[in-house]
Design a protein around this motif. Structure first.
Motif, PDB file in Angstrom:
ATOM      1  N   VAL A 144       0.860  -1.180   0.000  1.00 29.11           N
ATOM      2  CA  VAL A 144       0.000   0.000   0.000  1.00 29.11           C
ATOM      3  C   VAL A 144       0.901   1.236   0.000  1.00 29.11           C
ATOM      4  CG1 VAL A 144      -1.760   1.322   1.225  1.00 29.11           C
ATOM      5  CG2 VAL A 144      -1.860  -1.177   1.213  1.00 29.11           C
ATOM      6  N   LEU A 145       0.731   2.070  -1.000  1.00 28.84           N
ATOM      7  CA  LEU A 145       1.508   3.296  -1.130  1.00 28.84           C
ATOM      8  C   LEU A 145       0.578   4.494  -0.971  1.00 28.84           C
ATOM      9  CD1 LEU A 145       4.079   4.897  -1.964  1.00 28.84           C
ATOM     10  CD2 LEU A 145       3.366   4.568  -4.347  1.00 28.84           C
ATOM     11  N   ALA A 146       0.913   5.385  -0.044  1.00 25.56           N
ATOM     12  CA  ALA A 146       0.106   6.582   0.189  1.00 25.56           C
ATOM     13  C   ALA A 146       0.777   7.781  -0.468  1.00 25.56           C
ATOM     14  CB  ALA A 146      -0.063   6.831   1.688  1.00 25.56           C
ATOM     15  N   VAL A 147       0.066   8.430  -1.364  1.00 25.27           N
ATOM     16  CA  VAL A 147       0.529   9.664  -1.999  1.00 25.27           C
ATOM     17  C   VAL A 147      -0.528  10.721  -1.723  1.00 25.27           C
ATOM     18  CG1 VAL A 147       1.220  10.792  -4.137  1.00 25.27           C
ATOM     19  CG2 VAL A 147       1.723   8.358  -3.805  1.00 25.27           C
ATOM     20  N   ASP A 148      -0.174  11.698  -0.894  1.00 26.88           N
ATOM     21  CA  ASP A 148      -1.151  12.661  -0.395  1.00 26.88           C
ATOM     22  C   ASP A 148      -2.290  11.887   0.268  1.00 26.88           C
ATOM     23  OD1 ASP A 148       0.313  14.872  -1.199  1.00 26.88           O
ATOM     24  OD2 ASP A 148      -0.527  14.841  -3.205  1.00 26.88           O
ATOM     25  N   ASN A 149      -3.512  12.043  -0.181  1.00 31.77           N
ATOM     26  CA  ASN A 149      -4.620  11.323   0.449  1.00 31.77           C
ATOM     27  C   ASN A 149      -5.158  10.206  -0.441  1.00 31.77           C
ATOM     28  OD1 ASN A 149      -5.806  12.945  -1.492  1.00 31.77           O
ATOM     29  ND2 ASN A 149      -7.608  13.416  -0.247  1.00 31.77           N
ATOM     30  N   ILE A 150      -4.320   9.708  -1.323  1.00 36.20           N
ATOM     31  CA  ILE A 150      -4.703   8.601  -2.199  1.00 36.20           C
ATOM     32  C   ILE A 150      -3.875   7.372  -1.848  1.00 36.20           C
ATOM     33  CG2 ILE A 150      -4.891   7.779  -4.576  1.00 36.20           C
ATOM     34  CD1 ILE A 150      -6.747  10.052  -4.060  1.00 36.20           C
TER      35      ILE A 150
END
Length: 314
Positions: A144-150
């Motif tokens: 799971v990769l979080a980029v900002d709120n995605i």
């Protein structure tokens, strides 16, 4: 063509997932085109049509607790695979994911995840074949990769990612499945295996392997077992509390909803002591993670049990 299968919009009220029966309910995302046994992920189109704009809002901080109960069989190889994938993901993400327009970032994220899985599989197979005797191990993987709120979720095999989201209408927490299990009995998976010359017996590849996608398992690669992950995307909301990532050793004895409720009950336990240097929230999440893994073993899980809980703070 949208190469990401989106989960429901935040305004909707997702049905809690619960074990095998939950997969018979409404689909929570659109399937990507089935990957061929030789697809490395590099040949697919990378154009995105009508992607919804990503919100620039703050997704909050993320904090992780991990608990692992590992059986002796295949321990070294599986642990090595996990370490390599984690290190490889971090390195590639740091190199490739940079600030830019939404479309550029999403294309980069997808390519980064596909390349990481491909690279990890190739490197593991090289190391496995150099051993005497050669390793025959394999591993599932969920990232799971979080980029900002995605959130971008890449997975293969039967490890799973579950999001705990509070439903304001029902005033209950729901267990939202973020990943897709790869079982050789599924139509698309079975067709790929048969096209490659393999077969499915007793629900397993060649009557042996439980999953249709994995890292390693070199002897099954010629039978259509691939390391190409499914990739999904999910926007975080203020109602999201934590993400649970775990291998099938947990889900053989817990449904996703049971696991989420177990964690929630631990988070409400005010008797959990706070250690020096840790906040009360961190201590409770760590305790919940350890208790869940221990409970899975107590319930009779005979498989490896690895549990990771990622707290979503706002």
């Amino acid at each position: 063509m949208d190469l990401f299968g989106d989960l429901p919009e935040p305004e909707r009220s997702p049905r809690p997932a619960a074990g095998k029966e939950a997969q018979k309910g409404p689909l929570l995302f659109d399937d990507l085109p089935p990957a061929s046994s030789t697809d490395s992920g590099s040949g697919g189109p990378l154009l995105f049509d009508d992607l919804p704009p990503a919100s620039s809002g703050d997704s909050g901080s993320l904090a992780t607790s991990i608990s692992q109960m590992v059986k002796t069989e295949g321990k070294g190889a599986k642990r090595k695979t996990s370490e390599e994938e984690k290190n490889g993901s971090e390195e590639l993400v740091e190199k490739k994911v940079c600030k830019g327009d939404v479309i550029s970032v999403e294309k980069t994220v997808k390519r980064c995840l596909l390349d990481t899985f491909k690279h990890t599989d190739e490197e593991f197979l090289k190391q496995a074949s150099s051993q005497k005797p050669a390793w025959k191990d394999g591993s599932t993987a969920t990232c799971v990769l979080a980029v900002d709120n995605i959130l971008y979720i890449a997975n293969l095999g039967d490890s799973r990612a579950i999001l705990c989201r509070y439903n304001e209408e029902s005033q209950k927490h729901a267990a939202l499945s973020l990943s897709k299990e790869h079982n050789p009995t599924q139509y698309e998976e079975r067709m790929r295996i048969q096209k490659a010359g393999g077969n499915v017996r007793d629900g397993r590849v060649l009557g042996v392997l439980e999953v249709s996608r994995s890292i390693g398992d070199g002897q099954y690669k010629r039978c259509g077992v691939t390391s190409v992950p499914d990739i999904r995307r999910c926007q975080l909301t203020p109602n999201d509390r934590f993400i649970l990532l775990a291998c099938d050793g947990l889900f053989k004895v817990f449904t996703p909803e049971e696991a989420v409720n177990f964690i929630l009950s631990c988070l409400e336990d005010e008797k959990i002591q706070t250690r020096e240097g840790k906040s009360a929230a961190d201590a409770r999440y760590e305790a919940a993670c350890n208790r869940l893994a221990n409970k899975a073993v107590q319930r009779g899980s005979a498989d490896n049990v690895t549990v990771m809980v990622v707290r979503i703070g706002h």
